[in-house]
Every structure is written in structure tokens, then in C-alpha cells.
Design an enzyme around this catalytic site. Sequence first.
Site, PDB file in Angstrom:
ATOM      1  N   ARG A 228      -4.551  52.435 -18.335  1.00 61.42           N
ATOM      2  CA  ARG A 228      -3.789  53.052 -17.249  1.00 61.42           C
ATOM      3  C   ARG A 228      -4.671  54.093 -16.563  1.00 61.42           C
ATOM      4  O   ARG A 228      -5.467  54.783 -17.212  1.00 61.42           O
ATOM      5  CB  ARG A 228      -2.526  53.745 -17.786  1.00 61.42           C
ATOM      6  CG  ARG A 228      -1.448  52.789 -18.270  1.00 61.42           C
ATOM      7  CD  ARG A 228      -0.769  52.030 -17.122  1.00 61.42           C
ATOM      8  NE  ARG A 228       0.307  51.182 -17.599  1.00 61.42           N
ATOM      9  CZ  ARG A 228       0.187  49.874 -17.861  1.00 61.42           C
ATOM     10  NH1 ARG A 228      -0.958  49.254 -17.672  1.00 61.42           N
ATOM     11  NH2 ARG A 228       1.236  49.177 -18.269  1.00 61.42           N
ATOM     12  N   HIS A 276      -5.902  45.823 -10.947  1.00 67.16           N
ATOM     13  CA  HIS A 276      -4.981  45.705 -12.089  1.00 67.16           C
ATOM     14  C   HIS A 276      -4.764  44.236 -12.471  1.00 67.16           C
ATOM     15  O   HIS A 276      -3.623  43.745 -12.491  1.00 67.16           O
ATOM     16  CB  HIS A 276      -3.648  46.400 -11.761  1.00 67.16           C
ATOM     17  CG  HIS A 276      -2.871  46.810 -12.982  1.00 67.16           C
ATOM     18  ND1 HIS A 276      -2.222  48.009 -13.089  1.00 67.16           N
ATOM     19  CD2 HIS A 276      -2.629  46.166 -14.150  1.00 67.16           C
ATOM     20  CE1 HIS A 276      -1.613  48.084 -14.271  1.00 67.16           C
ATOM     21  NE2 HIS A 276      -1.861  46.969 -14.936  1.00 67.16           N
TER      22      HIS A 276
HETATM   23  P1  NAP Z   1      -0.673  48.277 -28.917  1.00 68.09           P
HETATM   24  O1  NAP Z   1      -0.741  47.012 -29.701  1.00 68.09           O
HETATM   25  O2  NAP Z   1       0.534  49.123 -29.045  1.00 68.09           O
HETATM   26  O3  NAP Z   1      -1.971  49.128 -29.342  1.00 68.09           O
HETATM   27  C1  NAP Z   1      -2.115  50.467 -28.988  1.00 68.09           C
HETATM   28  C2  NAP Z   1      -3.286  51.054 -29.766  1.00 68.09           C
HETATM   29  O4  NAP Z   1      -3.526  52.377 -29.283  1.00 68.09           O
HETATM   30  C3  NAP Z   1      -3.005  51.176 -31.268  1.00 68.09           C
HETATM   31  O5  NAP Z   1      -4.170  50.895 -31.998  1.00 68.09           O
HETATM   32  C4  NAP Z   1      -2.640  52.645 -31.435  1.00 68.09           C
HETATM   33  O6  NAP Z   1      -2.913  53.183 -32.722  1.00 68.09           O
HETATM   34  C5  NAP Z   1      -3.568  53.267 -30.412  1.00 68.09           C
HETATM   35  N1  NAP Z   1      -3.095  54.608 -30.028  1.00 68.09           N
HETATM   36  C6  NAP Z   1      -1.922  54.954 -29.457  1.00 68.09           C
HETATM   37  N2  NAP Z   1      -1.839  56.292 -29.290  1.00 68.09           N
HETATM   38  C7  NAP Z   1      -2.998  56.789 -29.771  1.00 68.09           C
HETATM   39  C8  NAP Z   1      -3.522  58.100 -29.898  1.00 68.09           C
HETATM   40  N3  NAP Z   1      -2.826  59.177 -29.512  1.00 68.09           N
HETATM   41  N4  NAP Z   1      -4.749  58.247 -30.452  1.00 68.09           N
HETATM   42  C9  NAP Z   1      -5.454  57.183 -30.885  1.00 68.09           C
HETATM   43  N5  NAP Z   1      -5.020  55.892 -30.785  1.00 68.09           N
HETATM   44  C10 NAP Z   1      -3.809  55.725 -30.246  1.00 68.09           C
HETATM   45  O7  NAP Z   1      -0.875  47.994 -27.364  1.00 68.09           O
HETATM   46  P2  NAP Z   1      -1.599  46.749 -26.645  1.00 68.09           P
HETATM   47  O8  NAP Z   1      -0.703  45.581 -26.596  1.00 68.09           O
HETATM   48  O9  NAP Z   1      -2.939  46.579 -27.262  1.00 68.09           O
HETATM   49  O10 NAP Z   1      -1.747  47.327 -25.150  1.00 68.09           O
HETATM   50  C11 NAP Z   1      -2.458  48.503 -24.893  1.00 68.09           C
HETATM   51  C12 NAP Z   1      -2.301  48.952 -23.460  1.00 68.09           C
HETATM   52  O11 NAP Z   1      -3.045  48.097 -22.580  1.00 68.09           O
HETATM   53  C13 NAP Z   1      -0.892  48.869 -22.885  1.00 68.09           C
HETATM   54  O12 NAP Z   1      -0.109  49.954 -23.303  1.00 68.09           O
HETATM   55  C14 NAP Z   1      -1.150  48.870 -21.395  1.00 68.09           C
HETATM   56  O13 NAP Z   1      -1.149  50.188 -20.895  1.00 68.09           O
HETATM   57  C15 NAP Z   1      -2.547  48.291 -21.267  1.00 68.09           C
HETATM   58  N6  NAP Z   1      -2.538  46.987 -20.565  1.00 68.09           N
HETATM   59  C16 NAP Z   1      -3.171  46.882 -19.371  1.00 68.09           C
HETATM   60  C17 NAP Z   1      -3.203  45.662 -18.724  1.00 68.09           C
HETATM   61  C18 NAP Z   1      -3.956  45.480 -17.425  1.00 68.09           C
HETATM   62  O14 NAP Z   1      -3.860  44.424 -16.818  1.00 68.09           O
HETATM   63  N7  NAP Z   1      -4.728  46.443 -17.001  1.00 68.09           N
HETATM   64  C19 NAP Z   1      -2.561  44.553 -19.285  1.00 68.09           C
HETATM   65  C20 NAP Z   1      -1.926  44.707 -20.506  1.00 68.09           C
HETATM   66  C21 NAP Z   1      -1.912  45.934 -21.142  1.00 68.09           C
HETATM   67  P3  NAP Z   1      -2.137  52.650 -34.025  1.00 68.09           P
HETATM   68  O15 NAP Z   1      -2.752  51.281 -34.299  1.00 68.09           O
HETATM   69  O16 NAP Z   1      -2.467  53.629 -35.079  1.00 68.09           O
HETATM   70  O17 NAP Z   1      -0.698  52.560 -33.663  1.00 68.09           O
HETATM   71  C1  GLV Z   2       0.054  45.531 -17.643  1.00 67.34           C
HETATM   72  O1  GLV Z   2      -0.485  46.464 -17.156  1.00 67.34           O
HETATM   73  C2  GLV Z   2       0.757  45.544 -18.884  1.00 67.34           C
HETATM   74  O2  GLV Z   2       0.985  46.636 -19.430  1.00 67.34           O
HETATM   75  O3  GLV Z   2       1.115  44.456 -19.360  1.00 67.34           O
END
Ligand code: NAP
Ligand code: GLV
Length: 313
Positions: A228, A276
Site C-alpha cells: 500500500r 496497482h
Molecule cells: P497476510 O497473509 O496477512 O500476511 C501479512 C504478513 O505481514 C504476515 O507475515 C504478518 O506477520 C506480517 N505483518 C503484519 N503486521 C506486521 C508488523 N507490524 N510487523 C511485521 N510484520 C507484520 O497478507 P497477504 O495475503 O500476504 O497480503 C499482504 C498485503 O499485500 C495485503 O494486505 C495488501 O495490502 C497487499 N496486496 C497488494 C496487491 C497489489 O496488487 N498491489 C494485491 C494483493 C495484496 P505474521 O505472519 O506474524 O502475522
Molecule cells: C489488492 O490490492 C488487494 O489487496 O487484493
Amino acid sequence: MKLQLYVPDGRYAPWIEGFAQALPEAQCLTWEGSRGEQADYAVVWRPPLEMLRGRTDLKAVFNLGAGVDGILRLRDQDPAALPAGVPIVRLDDAGMAAQMAEYVTHAVLRHFRRLDDYAGQQRAGAWKFLKPYRREEFPVGVMGIGTLGTHIARTLAGFGFPVRGWSRSAKTVEGVQGFHGEDGRAAFLDGLRVLVNVLPLTPETENVVDAALLARLAKGAYFINVARGQHVVEEDLLAAVQQGQLAGATLDVFRVEPLPAEHPFWGEPRITITPHISALTLREDSIAQIAGKIRALAEGRTVAGVVDLQRGY
Ligand code: NAP
Ligand code: GLV
């Protein structure tokens, strides 16, 4: 069973057709066409406040993305914005991990193989050998070792890079050196040649990428943001590029989207901008995942991706 759907672009037809096939027993309604009606499930991306506030009918809210900041931020407008006791369920991969790994790996390899430098030389008509970087001296760090970050980290480790991962709690991923929490942050960052951000946006992670963090990376490091825009203090990032602390950055997300025409990032050739798209919500995969979770919930089974409202992801 009734599903109520909200997508900000208003292009409902393919979603309604998809749910009709995946869940023939469900009636799928648009939010605009069914305001005030009761439903069993809401399926949303960045919904308006009035869609969820005070609802007592919903059994779950499904988010059409991995990041739930677009729903949780409604609490800033009204602390009672989210229906009490109703699980919010995010997409769990649903085809996004592979896209993220492609996008990030491309950016890492482009920098590692000095392809931007060679492109600059081509523009100048120069045929000149540049000293290659050594893979073993090229640590890459992934902030956020969750569903998407784990796949990114494993893919990069497969190319032979020393890969570090940072999470909130301790994690073990084969081939990835793990760091966690505030105590582990400095050791995770120190000397990285590439930093990848794939954290969720929460009060704890907002503005995490600032001048102090960037100063810990190796001089001339590279930054990739696929999470983000609010994670980044944009002036600090621009200054780091202009002062040579960063060789450049690949940015898929911004504090304001679309990125305003007058934004200085547009004019900085060392910054690569995409709108994005690093991991798009794939409609068929997402519908199949949500339909599967609706069936699981109906049978009293637990589902992956239920958001912890305290943690914020
Ligand atoms: P997820 O499975 O919930 O993984 C989040 C990771 O971040 C976990 O390892 C978590 O730690 C870690 N984390 C959270 N808060 C933290 C902190 N304060 N300090 C250190 N580590 C922290 O999420 P995901 O499915 O991988 O997605 C991640 C993000 O990608 C989404 O929230 C979204 O914003 C972004 N995204 C962007 C796009 C795009 O097109 N640009 C698309 C999809 C997603 P723990 O393992 O200890 O819980
Ligand atoms: C896209 O940004 C997502 O969070 O899936």
C-alpha cells in the site's frame, strides 16, 4: 441464500454470472439494487459506510482482495461501522501469489542484471560492459511473510539470492532467514540490496518505510512496493533516490491513486510506476474461493483468511 455485492466500478454482470454458476442456490444482488434488504453474505471491495453499518443479518463479509484496509478504515468514519460479531474474510491467495512473485522477481532481476543501466547506455548509444553484481552478496528482504510474501520469498530463494523475511510473529520458511517484531527489524534491514514491501496496512505499519528505514539498506539499494502507498513516506523515498541511497524503486501502489499528474514520482526516471496491478483479483478464482468458503461456513467448518480485527489484517 442471498448475496449482496458491491464493486466500486459498478461492473456487476460478470460477478453475478460467476456466482450464479458457482453457487446456483444463491441469489446475487447488487448493493445499489437491494439497499435495505436483508442478505446472508456481503461480497465487497472498498464498500461504502452505509452498506455494513448496523447490519445484524449478515453471516460473513467477503473482501474481494487480500488487503482489508478498505473495509477496516470505515471505523475511522464511525467506530460502529462494521457489523458486530460478523467475520470479515479476505482473499487467501486466489491466484495472487503467483502474480506477485512474477512482478517482484522481474523487478529484482532487472535491477540485479543492471538492465536499467544497460537501457541508459542504449539510449546513449554506448556498448559498454558493466561489472555484474554477485548473487551471494545480494541479500533481498521481504517485509511481510504471509500468504503472498512467503511465495515471493521462496521464488527469489529459488534464484539463489540470500533471502530474509520479516513478520510480526516468528515464522519458519525453508531457504529464508527469518526475523520478526520490532526487535528483529534492524537486523532484517541492515545491508539489504533489495527491499520488498508486502505488508498489510495497519496502524503499526503505516509510514514504516521512511528515511531512517531506508538508511539501513546498503547504499544504492532498490525498493519494491507491492503493498500500500500509505506504508511509504513518499518525500523520504524520493530524497533517498535523488541522494543515491536508493538506486531506484518499482512502485505499484501510492498514497493517492490514481497517482496525480503533478506527482514528482512521474518525473523521476529511476522510479518505475505501475497502476496497482502487481496482483489482480482474478474473478474466477475469487468466486470459486468465496463459494467454497460459504459452503464450508454453512457446514460449520472454519475457513482461512478470517481477519483479526484487533491486529488489523
Ligand atoms: P497476510 O497473509 O496477512 O500476511 C501479512 C504478513 O505481514 C504476515 O507475515 C504478518 O506477520 C506480517 N505483518 C503484519 N503486521 C506486521 C508488523 N507490524 N510487523 C511485521 N510484520 C507484520 O497478507 P497477504 O495475503 O500476504 O497480503 C499482504 C498485503 O499485500 C495485503 O494486505 C495488501 O495490502 C497487499 N496486496 C497488494 C496487491 C497489489 O496488487 N498491489 C494485491 C494483493 C495484496 P505474521 O505472519 O506474524 O502475522
Ligand atoms: C489488492 O490490492 C488487494 O489487496 O487484493
